[in-house]
Structures are given as C-alpha cells and as structure tokens.
Scaffold this motif. Structure first.
Motif, mmCIF file in Angstrom:
data_model
loop_
_atom_site.group_PDB
_atom_site.id
_atom_site.type_symbol
_atom_site.label_atom_id
_atom_site.label_comp_id
_atom_site.label_asym_id
_atom_site.label_seq_id
_atom_site.Cartn_x
_atom_site.Cartn_y
_atom_site.Cartn_z
ATOM 1 N N GLU A 3 0.848 -1.189 0.000
ATOM 2 C CA GLU A 3 0.000 0.000 0.000
ATOM 3 C C GLU A 3 0.885 1.241 0.000
ATOM 4 O O GLU A 3 1.987 1.222 0.534
ATOM 5 N N LEU A 4 0.381 2.318 -0.556
ATOM 6 C CA LEU A 4 1.082 3.591 -0.539
ATOM 7 C C LEU A 4 0.050 4.652 -0.162
ATOM 8 O O LEU A 4 -0.720 5.103 -1.006
ATOM 9 N N ALA A 5 0.026 5.012 1.116
ATOM 10 C CA ALA A 5 -0.983 5.933 1.637
ATOM 11 C C ALA A 5 -0.941 7.267 0.903
ATOM 12 O O ALA A 5 0.125 7.806 0.630
ATOM 13 N N GLY A 6 -2.116 7.795 0.593
ATOM 14 C CA GLY A 6 -2.215 9.096 -0.054
ATOM 15 C C GLY A 6 -1.765 9.129 -1.496
ATOM 16 O O GLY A 6 -1.512 10.202 -2.040
ATOM 17 N N ALA A 7 -1.670 7.979 -2.122
ATOM 18 C CA ALA A 7 -1.138 7.899 -3.487
ATOM 19 C C ALA A 7 -2.226 8.110 -4.531
ATOM 20 O O ALA A 7 -3.399 7.843 -4.297
ATOM 21 N N ARG A 8 -1.792 8.583 -5.700
ATOM 22 C CA ARG A 8 -2.633 8.608 -6.898
ATOM 23 C C ARG A 8 -2.318 7.349 -7.682
ATOM 24 O O ARG A 8 -1.228 6.799 -7.561
ATOM 25 N N LYS A 9 -3.252 6.894 -8.510
ATOM 26 C CA LYS A 9 -3.047 5.657 -9.271
ATOM 27 C C LYS A 9 -3.240 5.894 -10.757
ATOM 28 O O LYS A 9 -4.090 6.662 -11.180
ATOM 29 N N VAL A 10 -2.415 5.199 -11.514
ATOM 30 C CA VAL A 10 -2.563 5.114 -12.966
ATOM 31 C C VAL A 10 -2.423 3.634 -13.297
ATOM 32 O O VAL A 10 -1.844 2.868 -12.528
ATOM 33 N N GLU A 11 -2.978 3.234 -14.440
ATOM 34 C CA GLU A 11 -2.823 1.824 -14.783
ATOM 35 C C GLU A 11 -2.802 1.588 -16.273
ATOM 36 O O GLU A 11 -3.280 2.394 -17.062
ATOM 37 N N SER A 12 -2.186 0.458 -16.613
ATOM 38 C CA SER A 12 -2.132 -0.008 -17.995
ATOM 39 C C SER A 12 -2.831 -1.355 -18.028
ATOM 40 O O SER A 12 -3.417 -1.777 -17.042
ATOM 41 N N GLU A 13 -2.734 -2.033 -19.153
ATOM 42 C CA GLU A 13 -3.331 -3.371 -19.240
ATOM 43 C C GLU A 13 -2.667 -4.351 -18.283
ATOM 44 O O GLU A 13 -3.301 -5.268 -17.803
ATOM 45 N N ARG A 14 -1.363 -4.135 -18.005
ATOM 46 C CA ARG A 14 -0.627 -5.129 -17.220
ATOM 47 C C ARG A 14 -0.264 -4.706 -15.805
ATOM 48 O O ARG A 14 0.035 -5.561 -14.977
ATOM 49 N N TYR A 15 -0.297 -3.394 -15.516
ATOM 50 C CA TYR A 15 0.185 -2.922 -14.217
ATOM 51 C C TYR A 15 -0.683 -1.819 -13.634
ATOM 52 O O TYR A 15 -1.269 -1.025 -14.372
ATOM 53 N N VAL A 16 -0.708 -1.762 -12.293
ATOM 54 C CA VAL A 16 -1.271 -0.633 -11.567
ATOM 55 C C VAL A 16 -0.094 0.032 -10.864
ATOM 56 O O VAL A 16 0.686 -0.635 -10.186
ATOM 57 N N LEU A 17 0.049 1.334 -11.050
ATOM 58 C CA LEU A 17 1.140 2.080 -10.450
ATOM 59 C C LEU A 17 0.546 3.150 -9.546
ATOM 60 O O LEU A 17 -0.259 3.965 -9.983
ATOM 61 N N SER A 18 0.922 3.112 -8.270
ATOM 62 C CA SER A 18 0.532 4.140 -7.307
ATOM 63 C C SER A 18 1.745 5.017 -7.076
ATOM 64 O O SER A 18 2.867 4.521 -7.001
ATOM 65 N N TYR A 19 1.510 6.325 -6.940
ATOM 66 C CA TYR A 19 2.649 7.218 -6.721
ATOM 67 C C TYR A 19 2.230 8.386 -5.842
ATOM 68 O O TYR A 19 1.059 8.756 -5.759
ATOM 69 N N ARG A 20 3.225 8.954 -5.182
ATOM 70 C CA ARG A 20 3.050 10.194 -4.445
ATOM 71 C C ARG A 20 4.363 10.965 -4.503
ATOM 72 O O ARG A 20 5.431 10.377 -4.630
ATOM 73 N N THR A 21 4.245 12.272 -4.451
ATOM 74 C CA THR A 21 5.440 13.113 -4.523
ATOM 75 C C THR A 21 5.878 13.515 -3.118
ATOM 76 O O THR A 21 5.070 13.562 -2.189
ATOM 77 N N LYS A 22 7.181 13.774 -3.010
ATOM 78 C CA LYS A 22 7.754 14.294 -1.771
ATOM 79 C C LYS A 22 8.541 15.536 -2.121
ATOM 80 O O LYS A 22 9.514 15.411 -2.882
ATOM 81 N N PRO A 23 8.161 16.702 -1.681
ATOM 82 C CA PRO A 23 7.004 16.970 -0.837
ATOM 83 C C PRO A 23 5.696 16.728 -1.597
ATOM 84 O O PRO A 23 5.697 16.618 -2.820
ATOM 85 N N GLU A 24 4.596 16.686 -0.844
ATOM 86 C CA GLU A 24 3.300 16.396 -1.449
ATOM 87 C C GLU A 24 2.934 17.424 -2.515
ATOM 88 O O GLU A 24 2.444 17.082 -3.576
ATOM 89 N N LYS A 25 3.192 18.701 -2.222
ATOM 90 C CA LYS A 25 2.909 19.766 -3.194
ATOM 91 C C LYS A 25 4.205 20.111 -3.924
ATOM 92 O O LYS A 25 5.179 20.561 -3.327
ATOM 93 N N VAL A 26 4.200 19.908 -5.220
ATOM 94 C CA VAL A 26 5.362 20.189 -6.058
ATOM 95 C C VAL A 26 5.371 21.684 -6.378
ATOM 96 O O VAL A 26 4.339 22.256 -6.741
ATOM 97 N N ALA A 27 6.538 22.314 -6.229
ATOM 98 C CA ALA A 27 6.679 23.749 -6.508
ATOM 99 C C ALA A 27 7.573 23.947 -7.727
ATOM 100 O O ALA A 27 8.458 23.138 -8.012
ATOM 101 N N VAL A 28 7.336 25.042 -8.430
ATOM 102 C CA VAL A 28 8.128 25.376 -9.607
ATOM 103 C C VAL A 28 9.596 25.557 -9.209
ATOM 104 O O VAL A 28 9.911 26.202 -8.207
ATOM 105 N N SER A 29 10.479 24.964 -10.005
ATOM 106 C CA SER A 29 11.932 25.071 -9.842
ATOM 107 C C SER A 29 12.455 24.549 -8.506
ATOM 108 O O SER A 29 13.489 25.004 -8.027
ATOM 109 N N GLN A 30 11.752 23.598 -7.917
ATOM 110 C CA GLN A 30 12.198 22.962 -6.678
ATOM 111 C C GLN A 30 12.301 21.453 -6.920
ATOM 112 O O GLN A 30 11.365 20.841 -7.456
ATOM 113 N N HIS A 31 13.437 20.870 -6.544
ATOM 114 C CA HIS A 31 13.581 19.420 -6.704
ATOM 115 C C HIS A 31 12.556 18.684 -5.839
ATOM 116 O O HIS A 31 12.192 19.159 -4.762
ATOM 117 N N PHE A 32 12.102 17.555 -6.342
ATOM 118 C CA PHE A 32 11.184 16.706 -5.592
ATOM 119 C C PHE A 32 11.469 15.258 -5.924
ATOM 120 O O PHE A 32 12.223 14.942 -6.844
#
Length: 148
Positions: free
Chosen positions: A39-68
């Motif tokens: 499980e990946l708490a607070g994640a968004r999901k995308v999927e294809s025919e073969r896989y489900v991918l959950s992801y979340r960014t760190k930090p949660e809110k991505v800012a312009v010109s800031q590494h994440f």
C-alpha cells in the motif's frame, strides 16, 4: 430425521454457501495491495493493461523550480511478472519539452521504487510519464499535474 438434525443440516448448508460466497468475494474483490502488493498511503493511481502504479510526490505539493522525489508502487495484474525496470519522467505537452533533469529510479523492495532528482522548471501543465518494462514490453502511463 429429528428437528435438531434438520436444523443442523440446514445451518450447515447455509453456512457452507455463505463461506463459499465470502471466499469468492475475497478472491475477486480484494485490491491488488492485498494480493502481495504494498500500500502507498495518499497515493494517486494510474494503470495499464498489465500494471497498476501508485505514486506520491515528496514533498506532497510540487513547486516550480524545486527538486522533488516520487515514491511508486508497481503492482502486476493477473499474475504477470514483476517489472524489470521502472522509469519516471516529466513532459510539458503545450511546450513540447521535458524536464531539464533526469530522474534516478531505485528499487526499494516489495514492488516499491524511489525516484529522485525531478524538477518542473516552469509553471503550467506537466505530465508524469511512467514506464514499466517486463517481458520485452514497456507499459506507459501518464498523469497530469498543474503547476502555478
């Protein structure tokens, strides 16, 4: 057959059918995470025919010109093999260009992957592009992020 015997026989039949229904429901309804995928708490999901991918960014809110960073969990569908390789990139469709940095993705065990070194260098619409490679095929999934 006595009254108690009939009651026990009917109870057993009902209980057995309930058990079968519950087992079938559990088999078909349990999410991929319960079928050996983390499980990946607070994640968004995308999927294809073969896989489900959950992801979340760190930090949660991505800012312009800031590494994440991006944490991912990749779950194979229907007994398919685990990924051989996972990649993530960013692309700005309206400007037809990607990021200025290349993400480094490292496996973290149990279907988990950590990507570091991402940066969206300007505001607007960005698409995450996730690529999962296994058995000589690459599955591509996208998710859109709007940056102010």
């Amino acid at each position: 057959m006595g009254l108690v015997s009939k009651f026990v026989a009917l109870w057993f039949i009902k209980f057995s059918s309930v058990c079968i229904c519950v087992h079938l429901w559990l088999f078909f309804a349990i999410p991929a995470a319960a079928q050996g995928c983390a499980e990946l708490a607070g994640a968004r999901k995308v999927e294809s025919e073969r896989y489900v991918l959950s992801y979340r960014t760190k930090p949660e809110k991505v800012a312009v010109s800031q590494h994440f960073a991006v944490e991912m969990v990749v779950c194979p569908k229907g007994g398919l093999p685990a990924p051989e390789n996972v990649r993530v990139d960013g692309f700005m469709p309206e400007h037809n260009h990607g990021m200025n940095y290349k993400a480094v993705v490292k496996p973290a065990g149990d279907g988990r992957y950590d990507a570091a070194g991402l940066m969206f260098h300007m505001p607007g619409r960005w698409d995450f592009i996730f690529e999962v490679r296994a058995d000589g095929k690459t599955d591509r999934m996208t998710a859109t992020v709007m940056l102010q």
